[in-house]
Write a protein that holds these residues in place. Structure first.
Motif, mmCIF file in Angstrom:
data_model
loop_
_atom_site.group_PDB
_atom_site.id
_atom_site.type_symbol
_atom_site.label_atom_id
_atom_site.label_comp_id
_atom_site.label_asym_id
_atom_site.label_seq_id
_atom_site.Cartn_x
_atom_site.Cartn_y
_atom_site.Cartn_z
ATOM 1 N N ASP A 22 0.812 -1.217 0.000
ATOM 2 C CA ASP A 22 0.000 0.000 0.000
ATOM 3 C C ASP A 22 0.841 1.262 0.000
ATOM 4 O OD1 ASP A 22 -2.310 -1.538 0.098
ATOM 5 O OD2 ASP A 22 -2.258 -1.625 2.291
ATOM 6 N N ASP A 23 2.147 1.096 0.081
ATOM 7 C CA ASP A 23 3.049 2.247 0.187
ATOM 8 C C ASP A 23 4.156 2.090 -0.850
ATOM 9 O OD1 ASP A 23 3.606 4.639 1.376
ATOM 10 O OD2 ASP A 23 4.790 3.805 3.004
ATOM 11 N N ALA A 24 3.786 1.953 -2.111
ATOM 12 C CA ALA A 24 4.723 1.621 -3.183
ATOM 13 C C ALA A 24 5.830 2.656 -3.303
ATOM 14 C CB ALA A 24 3.970 1.504 -4.509
ATOM 15 N N GLU A 25 7.053 2.164 -3.481
ATOM 16 C CA GLU A 25 8.195 3.067 -3.522
ATOM 17 C C GLU A 25 8.151 4.032 -4.703
ATOM 18 O OE1 GLU A 25 11.956 1.233 -5.615
ATOM 19 O OE2 GLU A 25 11.369 -0.057 -3.962
ATOM 20 N N GLU A 26 7.489 3.656 -5.798
ATOM 21 C CA GLU A 26 7.423 4.543 -6.954
ATOM 22 C C GLU A 26 6.730 5.854 -6.619
ATOM 23 O OE1 GLU A 26 8.772 4.508 -10.064
ATOM 24 O OE2 GLU A 26 9.935 2.881 -9.190
ATOM 25 N N ASN A 27 5.885 5.840 -5.619
ATOM 26 C CA ASN A 27 5.207 7.070 -5.223
ATOM 27 C C ASN A 27 6.149 8.071 -4.572
ATOM 28 O OD1 ASN A 27 2.567 6.320 -6.079
ATOM 29 N ND2 ASN A 27 2.411 4.968 -4.307
ATOM 30 N N CYS A 175 3.287 16.983 4.305
ATOM 31 C CA CYS A 175 2.516 15.761 4.107
ATOM 32 C C CYS A 175 1.648 15.460 5.325
ATOM 33 C CB CYS A 175 3.448 14.587 3.807
ATOM 34 S SG CYS A 175 4.044 14.570 2.118
ATOM 35 N N GLY A 176 1.811 16.242 6.386
ATOM 36 C CA GLY A 176 0.978 16.055 7.554
ATOM 37 C C GLY A 176 -0.284 16.892 7.521
ATOM 38 N N GLY A 177 -0.222 18.046 6.828
ATOM 39 C CA GLY A 177 -1.396 18.901 6.803
ATOM 40 C C GLY A 177 -1.071 20.297 6.312
ATOM 41 N N ILE A 178 -1.931 21.253 6.660
ATOM 42 C CA ILE A 178 -1.788 22.625 6.182
ATOM 43 C C ILE A 178 -2.025 23.609 7.318
ATOM 44 C CG2 ILE A 178 -2.453 22.143 3.789
ATOM 45 C CD1 ILE A 178 -5.295 23.079 4.516
ATOM 46 N N THR A 207 -3.566 18.835 -9.177
ATOM 47 C CA THR A 207 -4.618 19.094 -8.195
ATOM 48 C C THR A 207 -4.995 17.791 -7.497
ATOM 49 O OG1 THR A 207 -5.484 20.933 -9.508
ATOM 50 C CG2 THR A 207 -6.970 19.952 -7.880
ATOM 51 N N PHE A 208 -5.208 17.863 -6.192
ATOM 52 C CA PHE A 208 -5.617 16.667 -5.471
ATOM 53 C C PHE A 208 -6.785 16.981 -4.534
ATOM 54 C CE2 PHE A 208 -2.388 18.573 -2.717
ATOM 55 C CZ PHE A 208 -2.939 18.449 -1.436
ATOM 56 N N ASN A 209 -7.584 15.970 -4.268
ATOM 57 C CA ASN A 209 -8.686 16.056 -3.317
ATOM 58 C C ASN A 209 -8.322 15.275 -2.070
ATOM 59 O OD1 ASN A 209 -9.879 17.205 -5.586
ATOM 60 N ND2 ASN A 209 -11.894 16.406 -5.081
ATOM 61 N N THR A 210 -8.707 15.792 -0.919
ATOM 62 C CA THR A 210 -8.337 15.137 0.322
ATOM 63 C C THR A 210 -9.341 15.494 1.412
ATOM 64 O OG1 THR A 210 -6.528 14.804 1.911
ATOM 65 C CG2 THR A 210 -6.877 17.040 1.110
ATOM 66 N N GLY A 237 -6.178 10.239 5.716
ATOM 67 C CA GLY A 237 -6.163 9.250 4.637
ATOM 68 C C GLY A 237 -5.447 9.705 3.388
ATOM 69 N N LEU A 238 -4.390 10.489 3.551
ATOM 70 C CA LEU A 238 -3.644 10.971 2.384
ATOM 71 C C LEU A 238 -3.004 9.796 1.653
ATOM 72 C CD1 LEU A 238 -3.034 13.875 1.300
ATOM 73 C CD2 LEU A 238 -0.770 13.627 2.331
ATOM 74 N N THR A 239 -3.190 9.715 0.353
ATOM 75 C CA THR A 239 -2.633 8.607 -0.418
ATOM 76 C C THR A 239 -1.157 8.817 -0.691
ATOM 77 O OG1 THR A 239 -3.105 9.609 -2.577
ATOM 78 C CG2 THR A 239 -4.865 8.302 -1.551
ATOM 79 N N ALA A 240 -0.460 7.741 -1.003
ATOM 80 C CA ALA A 240 0.961 7.832 -1.334
ATOM 81 C C ALA A 240 1.181 8.677 -2.586
ATOM 82 C CB ALA A 240 1.539 6.435 -1.540
ATOM 83 N N LYS A 241 0.254 8.581 -3.543
ATOM 84 C CA LYS A 241 0.368 9.385 -4.762
ATOM 85 C C LYS A 241 0.294 10.873 -4.445
ATOM 86 C CE LYS A 241 -1.761 10.144 -9.300
ATOM 87 N NZ LYS A 241 -2.854 9.725 -10.211
ATOM 88 N N THR A 242 -0.611 11.245 -3.545
ATOM 89 C CA THR A 242 -0.733 12.651 -3.160
ATOM 90 C C THR A 242 0.488 13.103 -2.378
ATOM 91 O OG1 THR A 242 -3.142 12.460 -3.108
ATOM 92 C CG2 THR A 242 -2.177 14.327 -1.968
ATOM 93 N N GLU A 243 1.014 12.241 -1.504
ATOM 94 C CA GLU A 243 2.245 12.572 -0.786
ATOM 95 C C GLU A 243 3.369 12.873 -1.768
ATOM 96 O OE1 GLU A 243 3.591 9.921 2.176
ATOM 97 O OE2 GLU A 243 1.793 10.070 3.406
ATOM 98 N N ALA A 244 3.467 12.076 -2.823
ATOM 99 C CA ALA A 244 4.510 12.287 -3.831
ATOM 100 C C ALA A 244 4.333 13.649 -4.516
ATOM 101 C CB ALA A 244 4.479 11.169 -4.867
#
Length: 260
Positions: A22-27, A175-178, A207-210, A237-244
């Motif tokens: 669930d935490d793929a390195e490619e992200n 990546c924790g918040g705003i 653009t991302f939704n969260t 619930g931030l996704t790895a893709k959004t973290e990237a």
């Protein structure tokens, strides 16, 4: 050999990251040459210690980057203190480097190495990696957003049974918040409130939704004597893709500020 920064991770041995499905390195992987060179130069300038693993096996030694040469696509690193492991590294086709930068874990792999002399001392020359893992976990590095063109977060809300969109101006992001300014005359944000499907646009990134949860809110004074409400929100619930995506945005902001 460079003297390590007393504030760096002195004698800290770091291990390569093991990723879950669930935490793929490619992200977390960066391929941009500009981004890679920026990171490597930052590690060099900070005199950060790097744990280098020579394969096969788990043998390692601590090293540091002495020079980055983008023209010849190589960099110079310190020779190992253990001659046996240094020789093993010379015969390795996979060298794994692990370090940190601004509390963010950095990993990369080089597959070409040779023994050289640098500034009158033994050293290694290795190829500049084709990609770099920049693993920023939540609650790590937070960066202020531009003042002239601030980021906005669009928050869907319901007021008197009517759906509407509130807009808040971001002060910082990680990546924790705003952190944001609450200037909306209708919506009153309260700690503990959760807002779904919020939208943030990162220039040149996407653009991302969260989902965000309000953690705190307090008044801050302006230079002109006025006040505004500052709210701190965490991502849920931030996704790895959004973290990237946030990783890439932070790197671009760091690069822009270094150029000023």
């Amino acid at each position: 050999m460079q003297e390590p920064d007393p504030n760096s991770n002195i004698l800290e041995v770091l291990e390569p990251t093991e990723f879950s499905k669930d935490d793929a390195e490619e992200n977390f992987r960066l391929y941009s040459e500009v981004d890679i060179l920026f990171i490597l130069r930052g590690i060099m300038q900070a005199h950060s210690l790097i744990t280098l693993y020579a394969e096969p096996g788990k043998n390692f030694f601590l090293t540091s980057i002495l020079n980055v040469d983008p023209v010849n696509k190589e960099m110079i690193i310190d020779y190992g203190s253990d001659e046996k492991i240094s020789q093993q590294a010379l015969h390795s086709t996979k060298l794994t480097f692990v370090t940190t930068q601004n509390k963010i874990k950095i990993e990369f792999i080089c597959n070409r190495i040779k023994s050289v002399e640098f500034e009158g001392k033994k050293a290694f020359s290795v190829n500049i990696p084709e990609s770099v893992l920049r693993i920023q976990r939540r609650d790590n590095f937070r960066i202020s957003t531009p003042i002239t063109k601030p980021l906005k977060c669009i928050v869907p809300v319901v007021i008197e049974e009517k759906s509407m969109q509130a807009e808040i101006t971001l002060l910082d992001i990680s990546c924790g918040g705003i952190g944001a300014i609450d200037q909306n005359p209708v919506v009153h944000f309260e700690p503990g409130t959760v807002y779904n499907n919020c939208q943030i646009s990162l220039p040149d990134i996407g653009t991302f939704n969260t989902t965000i949860k309000v953690k705190n809110i307090y008044a801050k004074k302006l230079h002109n004597g006025g006040t505004y409400q500052r709210i701190g929100c965490e991502f849920i619930g931030l996704t790895a893709k959004t973290e990237a995506m946030i990783h890439r945005y932070i790197i671009k902001q760091e690069q822009t500020r270094k150029m000023k």
